[in-house]
Design a protein around this motif. Structure first.
Motif, PDB file in Angstrom:
ATOM      1  N   ARG A  22       0.814  -1.210   0.000  1.00 26.48           N
ATOM      2  CA  ARG A  22       0.000   0.000   0.000  1.00 26.48           C
ATOM      3  C   ARG A  22       0.851   1.263   0.000  1.00 26.48           C
ATOM      4  NH1 ARG A  22      -4.605   0.624   4.516  1.00 26.48           N
ATOM      5  NH2 ARG A  22      -5.402  -1.203   3.439  1.00 26.48           N
ATOM      6  N   PRO A  42      -2.039   2.342  -5.513  1.00 28.20           N
ATOM      7  CA  PRO A  42      -3.264   1.718  -4.987  1.00 28.20           C
ATOM      8  C   PRO A  42      -4.297   2.742  -4.545  1.00 28.20           C
ATOM      9  CG  PRO A  42      -1.549   1.668  -3.325  1.00 28.20           C
ATOM     10  CD  PRO A  42      -0.897   2.155  -4.593  1.00 28.20           C
ATOM     11  N   PRO A  44      -8.327   2.510  -2.604  1.00 28.37           N
ATOM     12  CA  PRO A  44      -9.316   1.572  -2.068  1.00 28.37           C
ATOM     13  C   PRO A  44     -10.498   1.398  -3.023  1.00 28.37           C
ATOM     14  CG  PRO A  44      -9.358   3.648  -0.850  1.00 28.37           C
ATOM     15  CD  PRO A  44      -8.138   3.675  -1.718  1.00 28.37           C
ATOM     16  N   ASP A  45     -10.989   0.178  -3.130  1.00 27.90           N
ATOM     17  CA  ASP A  45     -12.100  -0.111  -4.035  1.00 27.90           C
ATOM     18  C   ASP A  45     -13.323   0.727  -3.699  1.00 27.90           C
ATOM     19  OD1 ASP A  45     -10.577  -1.967  -5.353  1.00 27.90           O
ATOM     20  OD2 ASP A  45     -11.423  -3.703  -4.297  1.00 27.90           O
ATOM     21  N   VAL A  47     -14.058   3.776  -3.931  1.00 28.31           N
ATOM     22  CA  VAL A  47     -13.907   5.113  -3.355  1.00 28.31           C
ATOM     23  C   VAL A  47     -13.527   6.062  -4.485  1.00 28.31           C
ATOM     24  CG1 VAL A  47     -12.697   6.586  -1.710  1.00 28.31           C
ATOM     25  CG2 VAL A  47     -13.200   4.208  -1.109  1.00 28.31           C
ATOM     26  N   LYS A 235     -13.399  -0.106  -9.161  1.00 30.36           N
ATOM     27  CA  LYS A 235     -12.049   0.216  -8.704  1.00 30.36           C
ATOM     28  C   LYS A 235     -12.023   1.644  -8.153  1.00 30.36           C
ATOM     29  CE  LYS A 235     -10.702   1.541 -13.403  1.00 30.36           C
ATOM     30  NZ  LYS A 235      -9.827   1.214 -14.541  1.00 30.36           N
ATOM     31  N   GLY A 236     -11.074   1.902  -7.255  1.00 29.44           N
ATOM     32  CA  GLY A 236     -10.931   3.238  -6.713  1.00 29.44           C
ATOM     33  C   GLY A 236     -10.422   4.209  -7.766  1.00 29.44           C
ATOM     34  N   TYR A 272      -7.072  10.012   1.740  1.00 28.40           N
ATOM     35  CA  TYR A 272      -6.259   9.019   1.019  1.00 28.40           C
ATOM     36  C   TYR A 272      -4.905   8.856   1.716  1.00 28.40           C
ATOM     37  CZ  TYR A 272      -3.347   6.795  -2.498  1.00 28.40           C
ATOM     38  OH  TYR A 272      -2.488   5.938  -3.136  1.00 28.40           O
ATOM     39  N   TRP A 275      -5.329   6.732   4.677  1.00 23.32           N
ATOM     40  CA  TRP A 275      -5.562   5.329   4.293  1.00 23.32           C
ATOM     41  C   TRP A 275      -4.257   4.657   3.883  1.00 23.32           C
ATOM     42  CZ3 TRP A 275      -4.704   3.117  -0.580  1.00 23.32           C
ATOM     43  CH2 TRP A 275      -5.144   1.781  -0.709  1.00 23.32           C
ATOM     44  N   ARG A 276      -3.468   5.355   3.097  1.00 22.19           N
ATOM     45  CA  ARG A 276      -2.291   4.707   2.522  1.00 22.19           C
ATOM     46  C   ARG A 276      -1.088   4.691   3.461  1.00 22.19           C
ATOM     47  NH1 ARG A 276       0.583   6.241  -3.246  1.00 22.19           N
ATOM     48  NH2 ARG A 276       2.214   4.660  -3.174  1.00 22.19           N
TER      49      ARG A 276
END
Length: 292
Positions: A22, A42, A44-45, A47, A235-236, A272, A275-276
């Protein structure tokens, strides 16, 4: 090691090898010298990260109205491109100060898109940094206590990171940006293409030139809508808009509702970063500086 345990161990090793990292799955941050989101990294799916470049403008307030009505957070990369070259006193940050304050108070992320919207690739490293620093200084001056550090950076035109140029050129620009902030590009196939042309019925500012009923205006709206929703397969995505275009403002509600119907949620590029990397962009910047 028992045979069954050996099988499980091999499966675990294989899954780790195949799972994307990630933090940096493509090596883009290391390759370019600046941490950030680059196309192919990457997401997130389901989003969608809606981003708007080049404002504030006459249309930004109405875009904020749409986002508020739909309860959608977004990211705005603001630019002093309209500021006079000499003293920059009549700049768009001053003209639209209330809009910028509202943007921040309503929970949107505000990023730096340079003072002059220059292609960074041919500039010296000092001039690259000054494009962002001068934009920040003007933002601080016009917003005063409402200002904050813009640690999300978006290079104008996405240059050089989305262009067919040498890796050396990309790394030179990336290293210049390393201490300024976190690079935030967009998903290549989710460029709305709203800035590709100015059609009849569309104009830079409000007034009689804007004609929502013009057929070319309607056709551009349909093109933007189709381009964005046709590829949204779960897909994100990081979507590129420009809040300098009335076509964008007019089509935004339809795009949001279609993506939501497809199961998408919405977030900012600050979210983001959390998240990452598990850190805000400002925290991440401090970490990167300390690691030098």
């Amino acid at each position: 090691m028992p045979f069954f345990a050996l099988i499980l161990f091999c499966a675990f090793v294989f899954s780790c090898a195949k799972s994307p990292d990630r933090r940096d799955p493509t090596g883009s941050s290391a390759r370019y010298g600046a941490v950030g989101f680059y196309d192919g990294d990457p997401v997130p799916d389901r989003v969608a990260y809606l981003t708007f470049d080049d404002g504030p403008s006459d249309w930004t307030s109405e875009i904020l109205d749409v986002l508020k009505s739909e309860r959608i957070p977004a990211t705005f990369f603001i630019c002093g491109i309209w500021a006079p070259n000499v003293n920059r006193t009549n700049n768009s940050f001053r003209k639209f100060r209330d809009v910028l304050v509202r943007m921040k108070r309503e929970g949107h992320a505000v990023g730096n898109h340079t003072i002059g919207h220059r292609n960074l690739m041919p500039l010296s490293e000092e001039k690259i940094r000054n494009q962002f620093r001068e934009n920040q200084e003007m933002y601080d001056r016009e917003l005063g206590k409402e200002s904050s550090r813009m640690t999300l950076l978006r290079p104008p035109f996405g240059s050089p990171f989305n262009r067919s140029v040498s890796e050396e050129s990309k790394r030179r620009v990336g290293l210049a940006l390393r201490r300024e902030g976190i690079v935030a590009m967009w998903s290549k196939h989710f460029d709305s293409s709203d800035s590709k042309d100015w059609v009849r019925g569309e104009w830079y500012e409000k007034g009689p030139r804007v004609n929502l009923d013009d057929e070319r205006f309607k056709a551009k709206m349909e093109r933007i809508y189709s381009r964005l929703v046709s590829g949204a397969n779960g897909k994100g995505i990081v979507v590129l808009f420009h809040d300098t275009h009335p076509t964008t403002k007019e089509i935004l509600t339809s795009v949001i509702r279609k993506l939501r119907a497809e199961g998408y949620s919405f977030a900012t590029m600050e979210e983001y970063s959390l998240w990452r990397w598990g850190k805000s962009s400002s925290e991440l910047l401090v970490t990167e500086r300390n690691s030098e």
